[in-house]
Every structure is written in structure tokens, then in C-alpha cells.
Scaffold this motif. Structure first.
Motif, PDB file in Angstrom:
ATOM      1  N   THR A  35      -3.905  11.737   4.743  1.00 47.92           N
ATOM      2  CA  THR A  35      -4.413  12.241   3.466  1.00 47.92           C
ATOM      3  C   THR A  35      -4.220  11.205   2.363  1.00 47.92           C
ATOM      4  O   THR A  35      -3.116  10.698   2.168  1.00 47.92           O
ATOM      5  N   LYS A  36      -5.294  10.893   1.664  1.00 43.51           N
ATOM      6  CA  LYS A  36      -5.255   9.938   0.549  1.00 43.51           C
ATOM      7  C   LYS A  36      -6.039  10.496  -0.631  1.00 43.51           C
ATOM      8  O   LYS A  36      -7.132  11.038  -0.436  1.00 43.51           O
ATOM      9  N   PRO A  37      -5.496  10.384  -1.853  1.00 41.84           N
ATOM     10  CA  PRO A  37      -4.143   9.941  -2.195  1.00 41.84           C
ATOM     11  C   PRO A  37      -3.098  10.945  -1.706  1.00 41.84           C
ATOM     12  O   PRO A  37      -3.452  11.864  -0.955  1.00 41.84           O
ATOM     13  N   GLY A  72       0.749   8.589  -6.335  1.00 45.61           N
ATOM     14  CA  GLY A  72       0.684   9.974  -5.893  1.00 45.61           C
ATOM     15  C   GLY A  72       1.852  10.837  -6.301  1.00 45.61           C
ATOM     16  O   GLY A  72       1.708  12.057  -6.435  1.00 45.61           O
ATOM     17  N   GLN A 129      -0.071   3.938   8.412  1.00 49.28           N
ATOM     18  CA  GLN A 129      -0.921   2.744   8.410  1.00 49.28           C
ATOM     19  C   GLN A 129      -0.761   1.951   9.702  1.00 49.28           C
ATOM     20  O   GLN A 129      -1.739   1.412  10.234  1.00 49.28           O
ATOM     21  N   ASN A 159       0.827  -1.211   0.000  1.00 56.25           N
ATOM     22  CA  ASN A 159       0.000   0.000   0.000  1.00 56.25           C
ATOM     23  C   ASN A 159       0.861   1.261   0.000  1.00 56.25           C
ATOM     24  O   ASN A 159       0.519   2.254  -0.660  1.00 56.25           O
ATOM     25  N   SER A 160       1.954   1.218   0.743  1.00 56.67           N
ATOM     26  CA  SER A 160       2.844   2.380   0.806  1.00 56.67           C
ATOM     27  C   SER A 160       3.499   2.629  -0.551  1.00 56.67           C
ATOM     28  O   SER A 160       3.626   3.778  -0.993  1.00 56.67           O
ATOM     29  N   ARG A 188       3.987   7.030   4.972  1.00 62.07           N
ATOM     30  CA  ARG A 188       2.719   6.345   4.709  1.00 62.07           C
ATOM     31  C   ARG A 188       2.668   4.998   5.433  1.00 62.07           C
ATOM     32  O   ARG A 188       1.631   4.604   5.979  1.00 62.07           O
ATOM     33  N   TYR A 196       0.907   4.039  -2.886  1.00 60.59           N
ATOM     34  CA  TYR A 196       0.668   5.431  -2.481  1.00 60.59           C
ATOM     35  C   TYR A 196       1.708   6.352  -3.117  1.00 60.59           C
ATOM     36  O   TYR A 196       1.371   7.409  -3.669  1.00 60.59           O
TER      37      TYR A 196
END
Length: 227
Positions: free
Chosen positions: A50-52, A17, A219, A9-10, A215, A13
């Protein structure tokens, strides 16, 4: 805790991003060039969940957040800095002493060095959660609210949390070590041009590494179910 998912996921991201957004990447390079202060402010936005990946704007706020993050990090580092100076001072004093005093001095320096390592490990465990709490609440004191920090780590699970930190240290540490070896080799082989190339490589890579780690830690923090 699924560490593979955290890493995946990191990476996603960062890729979606930043790497896939050249303009944002260039702005983060500029943020890194300005003593990394705006980059640290950007990392605060990542810590806020904050995502993305957030945009690189509101530079005044990025500077303020970056300075505040630096101050928090410096305060956390003070005990280690003090112990380091005491260790160095004890070592220097020992070198100027006679044989008997030298043995006592070396023992004292050794004890201080061990204590410094222990304190550094403790700070390394609590500071990430404290910093993220500060980013989320906007309250400076929350960075040092040790009761809540320990409660959050307990919710995550001490073993899971420590393993998470070890894993990210390995995942980030190995590429950083390889990078430093390359940069040192460049500066030795090409003293002038090598320094310039090394600086450019750092500007390109540092934002990616910093955002990835931020990131990942975010998580881990969110796994406690804490806002």
C-alpha cells in the motif's frame, strides 16, 4: 539492488505517511499500546504494498491481521523455542552430574546451542518472504510455502537478499540499541518517572521503526517482480 534507494524510499514512506501526519502517528501509538496487535495488522497492510502509508482504520481487520501475523511468527519460532529449552535442559542436567558426564553434557548443550543459532538464521532468512506472501495472497498456507519462498529469494538473488537483511538489521539495530541504553539509564536514574518516560518513548518510536522495516522488506520482496 540499490540499498541506498531502499533505505531512502523507506524513510520517505515513513516521513510522508506518518511523521508528517500527526493524527495517523497518534493512532499508531494507540495501536502499539494495545499489545501491538493492531500495529502488527497495520504492518500487514504495509506488506501488501500500500502506497502511501495506509490509514489507521478498520480496527477489527487490524486486530484479525495482527493476530494472524502473531500466529505465523510464533509457528516460525517453534523450532528455535524447542531447541532453546533443550539447550537449557541439557545445561541444567549437566550441572547436576559428575565430572565425566558433565563433559558429555556440556558438549551436547554446545551442539544444541549451535544448532539453535543455525535454525534461527535459516528462519530469519525465509520468514520475511513467507510473511509477505501471506499478506499479499491472504492465504495462511503461503506463509509456509517453502518452494515459492525459495523461488522468490532466488529471483532476488541470494547474495543481494542476505546483504539486504544485514543492512536493514544494522540500520534498525543501532538506533534500537541506543534507544534501549537510554531507556535502561532512565529507569535506573528515575525508577518511577523513568519507567513512564521510557514507555512513552517506546510508544512514539516503535511504530516508526516497525513501518520503516516493513516498507524496506516489502521493496526487497517486490524486487523479485513478484506480486
Amino acid at each position: 539492488m540499490d540499498y541506498g534507494t531502499l533505505i531512502g524510499n523507506s524513510f520517505t514512506y515513513v516521513k510522508e505517511g506518518i511523521i508528517d501526519n500527526v493524527n495517523k502517528w497518534l493512532l499508531l501509538m494507540i495501536a502499539t499500546l494495545i499489545l501491538t496487535i493492531p500495529l502488527m495488522g497495520y504492518i500487514m497492510n504495509v506488506y501488501r504494498g500500500t502506497k502511501p502509508a495506509p490509514g489507521v482504520d478498520s480496527w477489527g481487520k487490524l486486530f484479525v491481521d495482527g493476530i494472524l501475523l502473531f500466529i505465523v511468527g510464533f509457528i516460525y519460532a517453534i523450532p528455535v523455542i524447542i531447541l532453546e529449552f533443550l539447550t537449557i535442559g541439557a545445561t541444567i542436567a549437566t550441572m547436576k552430574s559428575g565430572p565425566t558426564v558433565m563433559m558429555t553434557g556440556l558438549a551436547s548443550a554446545g551442539i544444541l546451542a549451535v544448532l539453535m543459532i543455525i535454525v534461527a538464521i535459516i528462519i530469519g532468512l525465509i520468514s520475511p518472504i513467507g510473511i509477505i506472501r501471506f499478506a499479499r495472497t491472504g492465504k495462511f498456507g503461503e506463509a509456509f510455502n517453502f518452494g515459492e519462498i525459495l523461488a522468490t529469494i532466488k529471483k532476488i538473488g541470494w547474495l543481494s537478499y542476505i546483504l539486504a537483511l544485514i543492512i536493514v538489521a544494522i540500520v534498525v539495530g543501532i538506533p534500537v540499541l541506543v534507544l534501549w541504553v537510554i531507556l535502561i539509564a532512565l529507569t535506573i536514574a528515575l525508577p518511577l518517572i523513568g519507567v513512564v518516560i521510557a514507555g512513552i518513548i517506546l510508544l512514539i518510536v516503535l511504530p516508526i521503526i516497525a513501518v520503516f522495516e516493513a516498507r524496506y522488506l516489502t521493496q526487497v520482496y517486490e524486487s523479485a517482480g513478484t506480486v
